[in-house]
Design a protein around this motif. Structure first.
Motif, PDB file in Angstrom:
ATOM      1  N   THR A 264      43.961  26.197  21.622  1.00 14.39           N
ATOM      2  CA  THR A 264      42.615  25.639  21.683  1.00 14.39           C
ATOM      3  C   THR A 264      42.548  24.184  21.220  1.00 14.39           C
ATOM      4  O   THR A 264      41.514  23.535  21.408  1.00 14.39           O
ATOM      5  CB  THR A 264      41.636  26.482  20.844  1.00 14.39           C
ATOM      6  N   ASP A 265      43.624  23.669  20.619  1.00 19.85           N
ATOM      7  CA  ASP A 265      43.598  22.256  20.225  1.00 19.85           C
ATOM      8  C   ASP A 265      43.950  21.337  21.390  1.00 19.85           C
ATOM      9  O   ASP A 265      43.429  20.224  21.498  1.00 19.85           O
ATOM     10  CB  ASP A 265      44.533  21.996  19.039  1.00 19.85           C
ATOM     11  N   THR A 266      44.816  21.816  22.289  1.00 18.18           N
ATOM     12  CA  THR A 266      45.227  20.996  23.440  1.00 18.18           C
ATOM     13  C   THR A 266      44.888  21.649  24.771  1.00 18.18           C
ATOM     14  O   THR A 266      44.967  20.993  25.809  1.00 18.18           O
ATOM     15  CB  THR A 266      46.740  20.756  23.406  1.00 18.18           C
ATOM     16  N   TRP A 267      44.564  22.936  24.752  1.00 17.98           N
ATOM     17  CA  TRP A 267      44.316  23.750  25.941  1.00 17.98           C
ATOM     18  C   TRP A 267      45.552  23.887  26.821  1.00 17.98           C
ATOM     19  O   TRP A 267      45.460  24.208  28.000  1.00 17.98           O
ATOM     20  CB  TRP A 267      43.126  23.230  26.745  1.00 17.98           C
ATOM     21  N   ALA A 268      46.720  23.647  26.233  1.00 15.68           N
ATOM     22  CA  ALA A 268      47.973  23.853  26.953  1.00 15.68           C
ATOM     23  C   ALA A 268      48.308  25.339  26.967  1.00 15.68           C
ATOM     24  O   ALA A 268      48.046  26.071  26.004  1.00 15.68           O
ATOM     25  CB  ALA A 268      49.096  23.072  26.286  1.00 15.68           C
ATOM     26  N   SER A 269      48.895  25.803  28.059  1.00 16.60           N
ATOM     27  CA  SER A 269      49.342  27.180  28.163  1.00 16.60           C
ATOM     28  C   SER A 269      50.577  27.374  27.285  1.00 16.60           C
ATOM     29  O   SER A 269      51.556  26.632  27.399  1.00 16.60           O
ATOM     30  CB  SER A 269      49.680  27.521  29.610  1.00 16.60           C
ATOM     31  N   THR A 270      50.531  28.358  26.387  1.00 19.66           N
ATOM     32  CA  THR A 270      51.630  28.549  25.442  1.00 19.66           C
ATOM     33  C   THR A 270      52.383  29.853  25.650  1.00 19.66           C
ATOM     34  O   THR A 270      53.482  30.024  25.151  1.00 19.66           O
ATOM     35  CB  THR A 270      51.110  28.481  23.989  1.00 19.66           C
ATOM     36  N   LEU A 271      51.800  30.795  26.404  1.00 15.20           N
ATOM     37  CA  LEU A 271      52.452  32.082  26.645  1.00 15.20           C
ATOM     38  C   LEU A 271      51.906  32.692  27.920  1.00 15.20           C
ATOM     39  O   LEU A 271      50.701  32.656  28.170  1.00 15.20           O
ATOM     40  CB  LEU A 271      52.214  33.038  25.479  1.00 15.20           C
ATOM     41  N   SER A 272      52.801  33.249  28.737  1.00 15.40           N
ATOM     42  CA  SER A 272      52.393  33.938  29.956  1.00 15.40           C
ATOM     43  C   SER A 272      53.106  35.276  30.022  1.00 15.40           C
ATOM     44  O   SER A 272      54.339  35.344  29.924  1.00 15.40           O
ATOM     45  CB  SER A 272      52.741  33.095  31.191  1.00 15.40           C
ATOM     46  N   LEU A 273      52.339  36.351  30.142  1.00 16.18           N
ATOM     47  CA  LEU A 273      52.866  37.708  30.279  1.00 16.18           C
ATOM     48  C   LEU A 273      52.587  38.152  31.704  1.00 16.18           C
ATOM     49  O   LEU A 273      51.430  38.350  32.076  1.00 16.18           O
ATOM     50  CB  LEU A 273      52.200  38.647  29.275  1.00 16.18           C
ATOM     51  N   ALA A 274      53.635  38.305  32.495  1.00 10.02           N
ATOM     52  CA  ALA A 274      53.450  38.381  33.937  1.00 10.02           C
ATOM     53  C   ALA A 274      53.768  39.730  34.553  1.00 10.02           C
ATOM     54  O   ALA A 274      53.772  39.849  35.772  1.00 10.02           O
ATOM     55  CB  ALA A 274      54.323  37.308  34.603  1.00 10.02           C
ATOM     56  N   ASP A 275      54.036  40.756  33.782  1.00 14.03           N
ATOM     57  CA  ASP A 275      54.517  42.014  34.361  1.00 14.03           C
ATOM     58  C   ASP A 275      53.455  43.106  34.367  1.00 14.03           C
ATOM     59  O   ASP A 275      53.685  44.230  33.941  1.00 14.03           O
ATOM     60  CB  ASP A 275      55.765  42.492  33.620  1.00 14.03           C
TER      61      ASP A 275
END
Length: 346
Positions: free
Chosen positions: A211-222
């Motif tokens: 929430t400080d940069t709104w960068a994606s930090t984790l993706s769970l794709a399964d």
């Protein structure tokens, strides 16, 4: 505890397949109170209040009640139907999403109401292309996030707005076909349902943003979908939903994504919530007949209690102290009553 709409995820083919859970003898839950005509409900963060919503042809109705007694604290009505609701951590502000057509245009809007009076404090228009079906306040109450699910190539975004003036803070693209959005308890992260292409097919997923940069930090794709954060914000509970595969519950570490705990249920089971201590999950059937609710141990896979009903039921939330839970019971086509009952460990 993540806000969930009580319209179940439907899966096309219902083939019986044994899972890992051990059945419990069916019984009936001990009810604390009922909210007639309401369709879904959630507990406040501190577990003292229950916020429920219901819609009719005349519009929407919100009810805020004392969790223990069902005493009505506040009622809010609207000529527009409510799609999602949320309560701020300090229990002072109710938020709800509506599709506002009063101007002649269709505007998906976040409405903020003051708990003390029920007055409308602010109406926040968004750029959503579909109904805003998930809604959550940041822990400090300064921002609010709402999500519209992707449908017919439209939608699939998280709309983050400032509460004080309604200004848009961020627009995040997460093209999930099931809306789900939730701030972490420490406010550092925002998790949302996602959709990814794996081996040539689109499957559910969860994406986590800082929430400080709104960068994606984790993706769970399964095949994961969002359930809830752990109280310390260090873990994320998800449910794995894939065609022809038993539903799974997973506890994932943040921000590494390492799986701390994993449990398989039965095919076409769903998961509504997990207790704060992480030991019990409220599970249910995703396909007809949807007439059972079960508390399942996340440690052993054993069913601690199974409740049977004469009508379709849809699970909701578990209270902070794990003594109460909510569910909606069908009373007629597209009509429900919300029930608050005691958990098997209370």
């Amino acid at each position: 505890m993540i806000l969930r709409r009580l319209i179940p995820l439907m899966i096309a083919v219902a083939v019986a397949l044994a899972g890992q859970s051990t059945p419990a003898v069916a019984t009936t839950p001990t009810e604390a109170w009922t909210a007639p005509g309401q369709s879904w409900a959630l507990f406040s963060d501190d577990g003292t209040l229950v916020l429920s919503a219901g819609n009719t042809a005349a519009g929407g109705r919100l009810e805020l009640r004392q969790a223990g007694t069902g005493a009505v604290v506040r009622v809010v009505t609207s000529p527009f139907k409510f799609h999602a609701v949320a309560l701020s951590a300090d229990n002072q502000t109710i938020a709800a999403t509506v599709t506002d057509t009063s101007s002649g245009a269709t505007v998906r809007t976040i409405r903020l109401y003051r708990v003390s009076t029920g007055a409308l404090v602010r109406s926040i228009p968004t750029s959503a292309a579909r109904e805003l079906d998930s809604l959550h306040f940041a822990p400090d109450g300064q921002t609010i996030a709402a999500m519209d699910a992707r449908s017919y190539e439209r939608g699939g975004q998280v709309h983050v707005h400032r509460v004080s003036d309604g200004a848009r803070v961020r627009l995040l693209t997460v093209p999930a076909t099931t809306a789900g959005v939730r701030f972490s308890p420490d406010g550092r992260f925002l998790a949302a349902n996602d959709r990814v292409v794996a081996d040539g097919r689109a499957v559910p997923g969860v994406r986590v943003f800082r929430t400080d940069t709104w960068a994606s930090t984790l993706s769970l794709a399964d095949g994961n979908l969002l359930v809830r954060w752990t109280p310390d914000g260090a873990g994320l509970w998800t449910k794995r939903i894939l065609p022809g595969v038993p539903t799974g519950i997973r506890l994932v570490s943040m921000p590494s994504g390492a799986v701390q705990r994993s449990l398989d249920l039965d095919l076409y089971d769903g998961v509504s919530d997990v207790t704060d201590d992480g030991t019990l999950a409220l599970t249910h059937r995703l396909v007809a007949p949807r007439r059972t609710l079960t508390f399942t141990s996340t440690l052993t896979g054993a069913d601690v209690a199974t409740y049977e009903f004469g009508q379709d039921v849809f699970p909701g939330d578990i209270s902070l102290d794990a003594t109460l839970f909510t569910y909606a019971r069908t009373t007629a086509p597209s009509a429900f009553d919300v029930h608050v009952a005691r958990t098997p460990t209370s």
